[in-house]
Design an enzyme around this catalytic site. Structure first.
Site, PDB file in Angstrom:
ATOM      1  N   LYS A 183      -5.519   4.035   7.447  1.00 18.21           N
ATOM      2  CA  LYS A 183      -6.410   4.821   6.585  1.00 18.21           C
ATOM      3  C   LYS A 183      -7.770   5.031   7.262  1.00 18.21           C
ATOM      4  O   LYS A 183      -8.049   4.457   8.303  1.00 18.21           O
ATOM      5  CB  LYS A 183      -6.545   4.124   5.223  1.00 18.21           C
ATOM      6  CG  LYS A 183      -5.190   3.879   4.539  1.00 18.21           C
ATOM      7  CD  LYS A 183      -4.473   5.161   4.148  1.00 18.21           C
ATOM      8  CE  LYS A 183      -2.976   5.014   4.049  1.00 18.21           C
ATOM      9  NZ  LYS A 183      -2.452   4.329   2.882  1.00 18.21           N
TER      10      LYS A 183
HETATM   11  C1  LIG Z   1      -1.229   3.997   1.974  1.00 19.13           C
HETATM   12  C2  LIG Z   1      -0.922   4.632   0.664  1.00 19.13           C
HETATM   13  C3  LIG Z   1      -0.758   3.859  -0.497  1.00 19.13           C
HETATM   14  C4  LIG Z   1      -0.646   2.376  -0.486  1.00 19.13           C
HETATM   15  O1  LIG Z   1      -1.719   1.697   0.078  1.00 19.13           O
HETATM   16  P1  LIG Z   1      -1.576   0.149   0.442  1.00 19.13           P
HETATM   17  O2  LIG Z   1      -3.001  -0.302   0.637  1.00 19.13           O
HETATM   18  O3  LIG Z   1      -0.764   0.082   1.697  1.00 19.13           O
HETATM   19  O4  LIG Z   1      -0.917  -0.547  -0.671  1.00 19.13           O
HETATM   20  C5  LIG Z   1      -0.590   4.522  -1.705  1.00 19.13           C
HETATM   21  N1  LIG Z   1      -0.553   5.869  -1.764  1.00 19.13           N
HETATM   22  C6  LIG Z   1      -0.679   6.642  -0.678  1.00 19.13           C
HETATM   23  C7  LIG Z   1      -0.659   8.129  -0.829  1.00 19.13           C
HETATM   24  C8  LIG Z   1      -0.841   6.052   0.586  1.00 19.13           C
HETATM   25  O5  LIG Z   1      -0.927   6.823   1.664  1.00 19.13           O
END
Ligand SMILES: *Cc1c(COP(=O)(O)O)cnc(C)c1O
Length: 384
Positions: A183
């Site tokens: 992210k």
């Molecule tokens: C990465 C992601 C998540 C989950 O995030 P985590 O921190 O890995 O639990 C949820 N929704 C979307 C669209 C994502 O890209």
């Protein structure tokens, strides 16, 4: 051809980050404490949110959010099938029914019109996804939800720093951010729930730590007082101070990261403009600031005379990594076989699910890396 493999994503750290985590280790207090509290305060200030709760993941945040809203059997939750599986898994695990709406073919965002058509008497929650770093059309979605008293939780995993009509995503309503390593900012693993609803936020705070009634005094004292009592059964999704100290440092660099991502994305757009076989996403029609979490293209499989998986493999052979965000949730094994979802239900989502591919994009990339990717794409497409 590149001699070194270019991954599709890579977090950006410096020596100060390593020292800051070292300092936390040396302090002797490594779990949730002063850094987690400060991270929450600083994140709220950055976003413009009333309050924030740090958690071990966005998935954990969604889990406690569904619980706080008392989502369960008989309830319908409207969301997109063009998302990460975690949201839909949690809806199903709560005993509720996921109701998928199709996404816009070129922004991959749920359209308010599709959401409106999916509303029923049983609709208890709407979870729009801000896709790839652009915002969903929240004003239109709120206009549908608010008069009906339906809560909205924004999946803002891609949207740290994204703006919608001049305000950051998370400043209004309730939103969940992710700090997974791919992210725009990372804590290794981690997430943040932001909300302008103080009661909801307190509930989330309690549910993410055993359901203990924890007050401000406990937080000043780092951790919890031994006298804290279970108010309701809760989970264990707190963020450690080792992770939170990294989050504070990443947050301070987020705008720089996003500026760099934007410059690289603009170079991709320019260089790919003449390559007819790959179609970038379109920007939304309303005012926004994109945080460029992902640079996504769709392969024109007819024109390219190969499928997306072969395209990704050919790029890998040329030392270019790619990602797939996402394979449509409703077409995954469990959802097809156990819940009866089928191809044909969500035409735009399925069209993209077959063609989508994320190109390398991270702040430490240089212009030449973008050019290498574009050269590799052209090379792949000229060879059969
Ligand atoms: C990465 C992601 C998540 C989950 O995030 P985590 O921190 O890995 O639990 C949820 N929704 C979307 C669209 C994502 O890209």
């Amino acid at each position: 051809m590149r001699s070194q493999f270019l991954p599709f994503s890579k977090p950006s750290f410096d020596e100060e980050d390593i020292r800051a985590i070292g300092d936390v280790l040396r302090s002797g207090w490594i779990t949730t404490g002063q850094h987690a509290s400060k991270f929450e305060e600083e994140f709220s200030a950055y976003i413009g949110a009333r309050g924030s709760v740090a958690l071990a993941s966005a998935t954990g945040g969604m889990h406690v959010a569904l619980r706080a809203l008392n989502i369960g059997p008989g309830d319908e939750v409207i969301t997109s099938a063009m998302t990460w599986v975690s949201t839909v898994n949690l809806i199903v695990l709560a005993g509720a029914t996921p109701v998928f709406v199709d996404s816009d073919r070129d922004t991959l965002m749920v359209s308010p019109e599709a959401v409106e058509q999916a509303l029923t008497e049983r609709t208890r929650l709407i979870i729009p996804v801000h896709f790839a770093g652009a915002p969903a059309d929240m004003d239109a979605i709120r206009r549908l939800a608010e008069p009906r008293g339906i809560p909205v939780i924004e999946d803002a995993a891609h949207a740290a720093g994204t703006e919608y009509h001049g305000r950051r995503v998370g400043a209004a309503g309730s939103a969940i951010f992710s700090f997974h390593p791919i992210k725009n900012m990372t804590t290794g693993e981690g997430g943040m729930v932001c909300s302008d609803d103080a009661d909801f936020l307190n509930h989330v705070r309690r549910l993410k730590f055993h359901g203990l009634g924890v007050d401000a005094f406990d937080r000043r004292q780092q951790g919890r007082s031994p006298q804290a009592e279970v108010v309701e059964p809760g989970y264990k999704y707190n963020l450690t101070d080792m992770a939170a100290v990294l989050g504070r440092r990443q947050l301070a660099r987020l705008d720089d990261f996003n500026r760099r991502r934007t410059a690289l994305a603009m170079r991709y757009r320019e260089r790919l403009a003449g390559v007819d076989e790959v179609l970038p996403l379109r920007d939304p029609a309303y005012p926004c600031r994109h945080s460029w979490h992902l640079f996504i293209v769709r392969l024109d499989i007819e024109r390219a005379r190969r499928d997306r998986d072969a395209f990704m493999e050919s790029l890998k052979q040329r030392n270019i990594g790619t990602g797939l965000h996402f394979r449509a949730v409703h077409l995954q094994k469990y959802y097809r076989e156990q819940m009866g979802f089928q191809r044909g239900m969500l035409p735009n989502t399925e069209w993209n699910s077959d063609r989508i591919c994320s190109l390398p994009l991270f702040p430490d990339m240089c212009e030449e890396d973008v050019d290498d990717v574009v050269a590799a794409i052209k090379d792949v497409l000229t060879h059969q």
